[in-house]
Design a protein around this motif. Structure first.
Motif, PDB file in Angstrom:
ATOM      1  N   LEU A  33       0.832  -1.199   0.000  1.00 35.82           N
ATOM      2  CA  LEU A  33       0.000   0.000   0.000  1.00 35.82           C
ATOM      3  C   LEU A  33       0.874   1.259   0.000  1.00 35.82           C
ATOM      4  O   LEU A  33       0.594   2.220  -0.728  1.00 35.82           O
ATOM      5  CB  LEU A  33      -0.940  -0.013   1.206  1.00 35.82           C
ATOM      6  CG  LEU A  33      -2.075   1.001   1.174  1.00 35.82           C
ATOM      7  CD1 LEU A  33      -2.887   0.909  -0.107  1.00 35.82           C
ATOM      8  CD2 LEU A  33      -2.977   0.796   2.376  1.00 35.82           C
ATOM      9  N   GLN A  34       1.951   1.234   0.746  1.00 37.54           N
ATOM     10  CA  GLN A  34       2.885   2.365   0.746  1.00 37.54           C
ATOM     11  C   GLN A  34       3.488   2.551  -0.646  1.00 37.54           C
ATOM     12  O   GLN A  34       3.574   3.673  -1.152  1.00 37.54           O
ATOM     13  CB  GLN A  34       3.990   2.156   1.778  1.00 37.54           C
ATOM     14  CG  GLN A  34       4.991   3.283   1.805  1.00 37.54           C
ATOM     15  CD  GLN A  34       6.142   3.026   2.787  1.00 37.54           C
ATOM     16  OE1 GLN A  34       6.269   1.944   3.340  1.00 37.54           O
ATOM     17  NE2 GLN A  34       6.970   4.020   2.971  1.00 37.54           N
ATOM     18  N   ALA A  36       2.152   1.592  -3.438  1.00 32.81           N
ATOM     19  CA  ALA A  36       1.071   2.033  -4.323  1.00 32.81           C
ATOM     20  C   ALA A  36       0.838   3.532  -4.207  1.00 32.81           C
ATOM     21  O   ALA A  36       0.519   4.203  -5.188  1.00 32.81           O
ATOM     22  CB  ALA A  36      -0.218   1.270  -3.995  1.00 32.81           C
ATOM     23  N   GLU A  37       0.995   4.072  -3.000  1.00 31.14           N
ATOM     24  CA  GLU A  37       0.787   5.498  -2.761  1.00 31.14           C
ATOM     25  C   GLU A  37       1.966   6.355  -3.213  1.00 31.14           C
ATOM     26  O   GLU A  37       1.776   7.481  -3.662  1.00 31.14           O
ATOM     27  CB  GLU A  37       0.526   5.742  -1.272  1.00 31.14           C
ATOM     28  CG  GLU A  37      -0.786   5.154  -0.801  1.00 31.14           C
ATOM     29  CD  GLU A  37      -0.935   5.140   0.719  1.00 31.14           C
ATOM     30  OE1 GLU A  37       0.065   5.395   1.432  1.00 31.14           O
ATOM     31  OE2 GLU A  37      -2.048   4.844   1.183  1.00 31.14           O
ATOM     32  N   GLU A  38       3.196   5.819  -3.109  1.00 27.79           N
ATOM     33  CA  GLU A  38       4.385   6.639  -3.316  1.00 27.79           C
ATOM     34  C   GLU A  38       5.285   6.207  -4.470  1.00 27.79           C
ATOM     35  O   GLU A  38       6.075   7.005  -4.967  1.00 27.79           O
ATOM     36  CB  GLU A  38       5.230   6.631  -2.037  1.00 27.79           C
ATOM     37  CG  GLU A  38       4.496   7.142  -0.823  1.00 27.79           C
ATOM     38  CD  GLU A  38       5.244   6.894   0.472  1.00 27.79           C
ATOM     39  OE1 GLU A  38       6.383   6.360   0.436  1.00 27.79           O
ATOM     40  OE2 GLU A  38       4.692   7.222   1.535  1.00 27.79           O
ATOM     41  N   GLU A  58      -7.479  -3.065  -1.890  1.00 25.72           N
ATOM     42  CA  GLU A  58      -7.236  -1.656  -1.558  1.00 25.72           C
ATOM     43  C   GLU A  58      -5.998  -1.141  -2.291  1.00 25.72           C
ATOM     44  O   GLU A  58      -5.973  -0.004  -2.759  1.00 25.72           O
ATOM     45  CB  GLU A  58      -7.077  -1.482  -0.049  1.00 25.72           C
ATOM     46  CG  GLU A  58      -6.900  -0.029   0.359  1.00 25.72           C
ATOM     47  CD  GLU A  58      -6.736   0.162   1.856  1.00 25.72           C
ATOM     48  OE1 GLU A  58      -6.621   1.321   2.272  1.00 25.72           O
ATOM     49  OE2 GLU A  58      -6.709  -0.838   2.607  1.00 25.72           O
ATOM     50  N   VAL A  59      -5.006  -1.975  -2.408  1.00 26.10           N
ATOM     51  CA  VAL A  59      -3.797  -1.607  -3.152  1.00 26.10           C
ATOM     52  C   VAL A  59      -4.172  -1.332  -4.607  1.00 26.10           C
ATOM     53  O   VAL A  59      -3.734  -0.334  -5.198  1.00 26.10           O
ATOM     54  CB  VAL A  59      -2.730  -2.719  -3.046  1.00 26.10           C
ATOM     55  CG1 VAL A  59      -1.526  -2.402  -3.933  1.00 26.10           C
ATOM     56  CG2 VAL A  59      -2.306  -2.925  -1.603  1.00 26.10           C
ATOM     57  N   GLN A  61      -7.063  -0.394  -5.837  1.00 24.40           N
ATOM     58  CA  GLN A  61      -7.821   0.856  -5.942  1.00 24.40           C
ATOM     59  C   GLN A  61      -6.890   2.070  -5.875  1.00 24.40           C
ATOM     60  O   GLN A  61      -7.063   3.038  -6.618  1.00 24.40           O
ATOM     61  CB  GLN A  61      -8.873   0.923  -4.838  1.00 24.40           C
ATOM     62  CG  GLN A  61      -9.993  -0.076  -5.053  1.00 24.40           C
ATOM     63  CD  GLN A  61     -10.889  -0.217  -3.825  1.00 24.40           C
ATOM     64  OE1 GLN A  61     -10.462  -0.037  -2.694  1.00 24.40           O
ATOM     65  NE2 GLN A  61     -12.146  -0.551  -4.079  1.00 24.40           N
ATOM     66  N   THR A  62      -5.906   2.009  -4.990  1.00 26.63           N
ATOM     67  CA  THR A  62      -4.946   3.101  -4.878  1.00 26.63           C
ATOM     68  C   THR A  62      -4.144   3.254  -6.167  1.00 26.63           C
ATOM     69  O   THR A  62      -3.953   4.370  -6.666  1.00 26.63           O
ATOM     70  CB  THR A  62      -3.996   2.862  -3.683  1.00 26.63           C
ATOM     71  OG1 THR A  62      -4.780   2.789  -2.490  1.00 26.63           O
ATOM     72  CG2 THR A  62      -2.962   3.957  -3.557  1.00 26.63           C
ATOM     73  N   LEU A  63      -3.691   2.129  -6.708  1.00 25.09           N
ATOM     74  CA  LEU A  63      -2.934   2.171  -7.964  1.00 25.09           C
ATOM     75  C   LEU A  63      -3.794   2.750  -9.083  1.00 25.09           C
ATOM     76  O   LEU A  63      -3.328   3.594  -9.862  1.00 25.09           O
ATOM     77  CB  LEU A  63      -2.447   0.771  -8.332  1.00 25.09           C
ATOM     78  CG  LEU A  63      -1.352   0.212  -7.436  1.00 25.09           C
ATOM     79  CD1 LEU A  63      -1.204  -1.285  -7.646  1.00 25.09           C
ATOM     80  CD2 LEU A  63      -0.038   0.936  -7.674  1.00 25.09           C
ATOM     81  N   SER A  65      -6.264   4.813  -8.866  1.00 24.80           N
ATOM     82  CA  SER A  65      -6.464   6.253  -8.676  1.00 24.80           C
ATOM     83  C   SER A  65      -5.249   7.054  -9.151  1.00 24.80           C
ATOM     84  O   SER A  65      -5.377   8.218  -9.506  1.00 24.80           O
ATOM     85  CB  SER A  65      -6.776   6.566  -7.208  1.00 24.80           C
ATOM     86  OG  SER A  65      -5.620   6.448  -6.406  1.00 24.80           O
ATOM     87  N   ARG A  66      -4.090   6.410  -9.182  1.00 21.31           N
ATOM     88  CA  ARG A  66      -2.860   7.056  -9.651  1.00 21.31           C
ATOM     89  C   ARG A  66      -2.591   6.779 -11.130  1.00 21.31           C
ATOM     90  O   ARG A  66      -1.592   7.250 -11.677  1.00 21.31           O
ATOM     91  CB  ARG A  66      -1.669   6.567  -8.832  1.00 21.31           C
ATOM     92  CG  ARG A  66      -1.748   7.008  -7.372  1.00 21.31           C
ATOM     93  CD  ARG A  66      -0.483   6.688  -6.627  1.00 21.31           C
ATOM     94  NE  ARG A  66       0.642   7.374  -7.255  1.00 21.31           N
ATOM     95  CZ  ARG A  66       1.878   6.867  -7.297  1.00 21.31           C
ATOM     96  NH1 ARG A  66       2.164   5.699  -6.759  1.00 21.31           N
ATOM     97  NH2 ARG A  66       2.844   7.534  -7.873  1.00 21.31           N
TER      98      ARG A  66
END
Length: 117
Positions: A33-34, A36-38, A58-59, A61-63, A65-66
């Motif tokens: 997740l970190q 995926a966010e950064e 959740e990972v 979905q984060t990816l 969104s980016r």
């Protein structure tokens, strides 16, 4: 992202044989997740079920969104993912190089088309 070390190593070898470089393996959901966010990368392969009741959804979905393309890898019924994650390719395990190559090529091609639109 893969929770089984042997599968991860086998997948890394497959990707190297396909010509991919700088393949990073992440096993833990919090670290993924970190990343995926950064992180900065062109594609993510995510095992759906990570054991102990955890998933990579959740990972993913984060990816998404980016704008980072995702391919799901699963040893379970892929039909369960189709509704919410119909935007991602799904490759069922055990992985076979032709199926993985097809999913990656289609995913990267679709991402490139979105970027050009």
């Amino acid at each position: 992202m893969e929770d089984e070390v042997l599968i991860a190593l086998d997948t890394q070898d497959m990707l190297a044989d396909m010509g991919f470089e700088d393949v990073t393996y992440v096993a833990r959901r919090d670290k993924a997740l970190q990343q995926a966010e950064e992180g900065e990368f062109g594609l993510a392969l995510l095992d759906v079920n990570l054991g102990h009741g955890e998933t990579s959804l959740e990972v993913a979905q984060t990816l998404r969104s980016r704008g980072i393309p995702v391919v799901f890898l699963t040893g379970y019924n892929s039909v369960e993912l189709l509704d919410e994650f119909d935007w991602a390719r799904i490759v069922e395990k055990p992985l076979a190089p032709p199926r993985l190559t097809e999913a990656i090529d289609a995913t990267l091609g679709a991402a490139q088309e979105r970027a050009q639109a």
